[in-house]
Design a protein around this motif. Structure first.
Motif, mmCIF file in Angstrom:
data_model
loop_
_atom_site.group_PDB
_atom_site.id
_atom_site.type_symbol
_atom_site.label_atom_id
_atom_site.label_comp_id
_atom_site.label_asym_id
_atom_site.label_seq_id
_atom_site.Cartn_x
_atom_site.Cartn_y
_atom_site.Cartn_z
ATOM 1 N N ARG A 113 32.251 43.085 43.658
ATOM 2 C CA ARG A 113 31.553 44.321 43.303
ATOM 3 C C ARG A 113 31.666 45.367 44.414
ATOM 4 N NH1 ARG A 113 25.444 42.681 42.606
ATOM 5 N NH2 ARG A 113 26.257 40.662 42.006
ATOM 6 N N GLY A 136 34.151 48.304 43.974
ATOM 7 C CA GLY A 136 33.755 49.432 43.147
ATOM 8 C C GLY A 136 32.640 50.256 43.757
ATOM 9 N N HIS A 137 31.708 49.597 44.442
ATOM 10 C CA HIS A 137 30.576 50.324 45.010
ATOM 11 C C HIS A 137 30.995 51.205 46.180
ATOM 12 C CE1 HIS A 137 27.161 49.187 42.693
ATOM 13 N NE2 HIS A 137 27.271 47.894 42.932
ATOM 14 N N VAL A 175 29.521 48.344 38.422
ATOM 15 C CA VAL A 175 30.960 48.323 38.627
ATOM 16 C C VAL A 175 31.499 46.950 38.257
ATOM 17 C CG1 VAL A 175 30.891 50.038 40.475
ATOM 18 C CG2 VAL A 175 30.694 47.604 41.041
ATOM 19 N N ARG A 176 32.818 46.841 38.234
ATOM 20 C CA ARG A 176 33.434 45.556 37.933
ATOM 21 C C ARG A 176 33.046 44.537 38.999
ATOM 22 N NH1 ARG A 176 39.802 43.999 37.107
ATOM 23 N NH2 ARG A 176 39.398 42.124 35.897
#
Length: 514
Positions: free
Chosen positions: A505, A508-509, A244-245
């Motif tokens: 992160r 996104g996670h 993810v970003r």
């Protein structure tokens, strides 16, 4: 930050036809913030159109100075704003809040390019690190930042007339530098240490066509060569499945010895001191391939340093916001003022006031009139005196915020400002909280979505090993308080999407949660 998409440049003849045929215009406001001009809170309402909700909003602050940008499309077609204009862009200084000539608020409109294409799914994101230490660049460092910016923009644009060039969708510095956690923590990021809020690092997103693999390789090779030559660290966004970003793949670590040697070799003559005064610059014009590379090249050729930059495309308009230091000999000679200039005159005056060479060399011939930025306008406010030495703190840590909620007809508090205010009430843990970066967009369905980076300064005496636990308690607490406050404004819980985390992160996670 929602990516604005891939853009292909219109030819000059197409641009001329667009201007003459009345192609759609986008309205914008630009605010230059500082202690001298006032620091309005980030929000969706443009300062020159209080009845309007901006379609896109960007705010960026560093060391007590910064920028806010609002863009929106008029409900009915309209002419360009009155004021100084070219064939495609008009800007005027807006006198408000009693600041008069020095107010630092501009209003304008741009006739957008009619044949830009969007592709939000394909891009490459890189992080170039000059130094991981808390941000406090000297004059020589500011020239190295300009060098890095020019190299990154040139790598994206490719050679002159390169048909495979790619647009810079986003570029910002300073940003939070990243260190790789141990290998055993690579999947969930649990080994990532809290970062400093800002370091001498540049973060860039470049748009690519889906099948343009050659450009991706050429871009990365050019940026890697730039990093190797100058001792910069280089990381690339990890786009493997499940990533993810905020997750990075390290290509090169920062080489401080090499960096110092290159700085001495190229700019050893520059003053080794932290700048005391700055100019705030905004370059604005139709989003066009190669415009930022042309501006960066001109600034570097005139030895204009750069302390901070925030570049983005919003509704087909390119906004390049910069904080540049005044040359030591120019400090104290100018009174605070705010003005709008053609790009040729603006760059010339900027070189005279901020160029770090003798006057004869500063006035080198500019090639900006033959570039993709030839019709851009330069908005300038200054000089300002940001408290850089006092602002820098190793106790500052970044928190990343993501949100989405229905806008409706209610006058809701801005989410980022709301979360920051909640953090400030935690006085037993936090001494200050400020918004360093803010990006919001109103969607066609009436919802507003956004991302922000909030820098929190922790109380003194917190041991390093206890900081992760403290931040892990602080983030969900502030998140719950903000959601409760929004519900008090009659928002339904299920309609609120909000997430605050000290590891980027994690947004996104885990996704945004109500």
């Amino acid at each position: 930050m929602p990516s604005p998409g891939l853009r292909h440049p219109a030819l000059a003849s197409v641009a001329a036809r667009a201007a003459s045929s009345g192609s759609p215009s986008v309205l914008f406001d630009i605010t230059h913030d500082g202690q001298e001009t006032g620091l309005p809170p980030a929000g969706l309402v443009p300062p020159t159109a209080q009845e309007q909700i901006a379609t896109e909003t960007l705010a960026f602050h560093v060391a007590g100075v910064g920028f806010q940008v609002h863009t929106w499309t008029p409900v009915t077609p309209s002419k360009q704003q009155d004021g100084v204009s070219t064939s495609r862009i008009a800007v005027r200084r807006h006198e408000t809040n009693g600041h008069g000539h020095a107010g630092g608020v501009f209003a304008g409109s741009v006739v957008i390019n009619p044949d830009f294409l969007y592709d939000t799914d394909h891009s490459v994101e890189v992080l170039l690190t000059l130094d991981r230490a808390p941000w406090r660049p000297t004059y020589a460092d500011s020239l190295m930042i300009t060098l890095a910016y020019q190299g990154m923009a040139a790598a994206a644009a490719g050679g002159s007339g390169d048909p495979d060039g790619a647009p810079v969708l986003f570029l910002q510095s300073p940003v939070a530098p990243f260190r790789d956690p141990g290998r055993q923590f690579r999947v969930d990021g649990s080994g990532e240490a809290p970062r400093h809020a800002n370091g001498m690092a540049l973060r860039m997103i470049v748009g690519l066509e889906q099948d343009n693999h050659g450009k991706r390789i050429a871009l990365m090779c050019a940026v890697a060569e730039l990093a190797t030559e100058n001792g910069f660290g280089l990381q690339v966004a990890d786009r493997r499945f499940g990533r993810v970003r905020g997750e990075w793949w390290s290509v090169l670590p920062p080489d401080r010895k090499r960096y110092l040697a290159r700085k001495a070799e190229l700019f050893g003559w520059a003053p080794d001191a932290v700048p005391a005064a700055v100019q705030l610059l905004t370059f604005v014009g139709p989003a066009r391939l190669g415009s930022s590379a042309a501006i960066a090249s001109d600034l570097l050729s005139r030895n204009v340093g750069m302390l901070a930059v925030s570049e983005s495309s919003m509704q087909e308009i390119a906004f390049i916001n910069m904080v540049v230091p005044l040359a030591p000999t120019r400090i104290g000679r100018a009174r605070l003022s705010s003005t709008t200039l053609s790009i040729t005159d603006g760059l010339g005056q900027t070189a005279s006031e901020c160029g770090l060479t003798r006057r004869q060399a500063v006035r080198a011939k500019s090639h900006i009139t033959g570039s993709a930025a030839t019709d851009y306008r330069l908005l300038r406010t200054g000089p300002m005196r940001p408290p850089i030495k006092e602002w820098v703190s190793t106790a500052d840590h970044p928190l990343w915020l993501s949100w989405g909620l229905p806008l409706g007809d209610r006058k809701l508090p801005d989410v980022a400002e709301l979360v920051a205010s909640m953090l400030r009430t935690a006085t037993e843990r936090v001494t200050s909280a400020r918004i360093d970066y803010y990006r919001a967009r109103v969607l066609p369905n009436g919802n507003v979505v956004g991302r922000a980076k909030i820098a929190v300064s922790l109380v003194n005496g917190v041991e390093a090993e206890k900081i992760p636990a403290l931040l892990s308690e602080l983030c969900p607490w502030a998140q719950r308080e903000a959601v409760a406050h929004l519900m008090a404004d009659d928002l339904v819980l299920g309609a609120i999407r909000l997430r605050l985390a000290w590891r980027e992160r994690w947004l996104g996670h885990t996704g945004t949660v109500a």
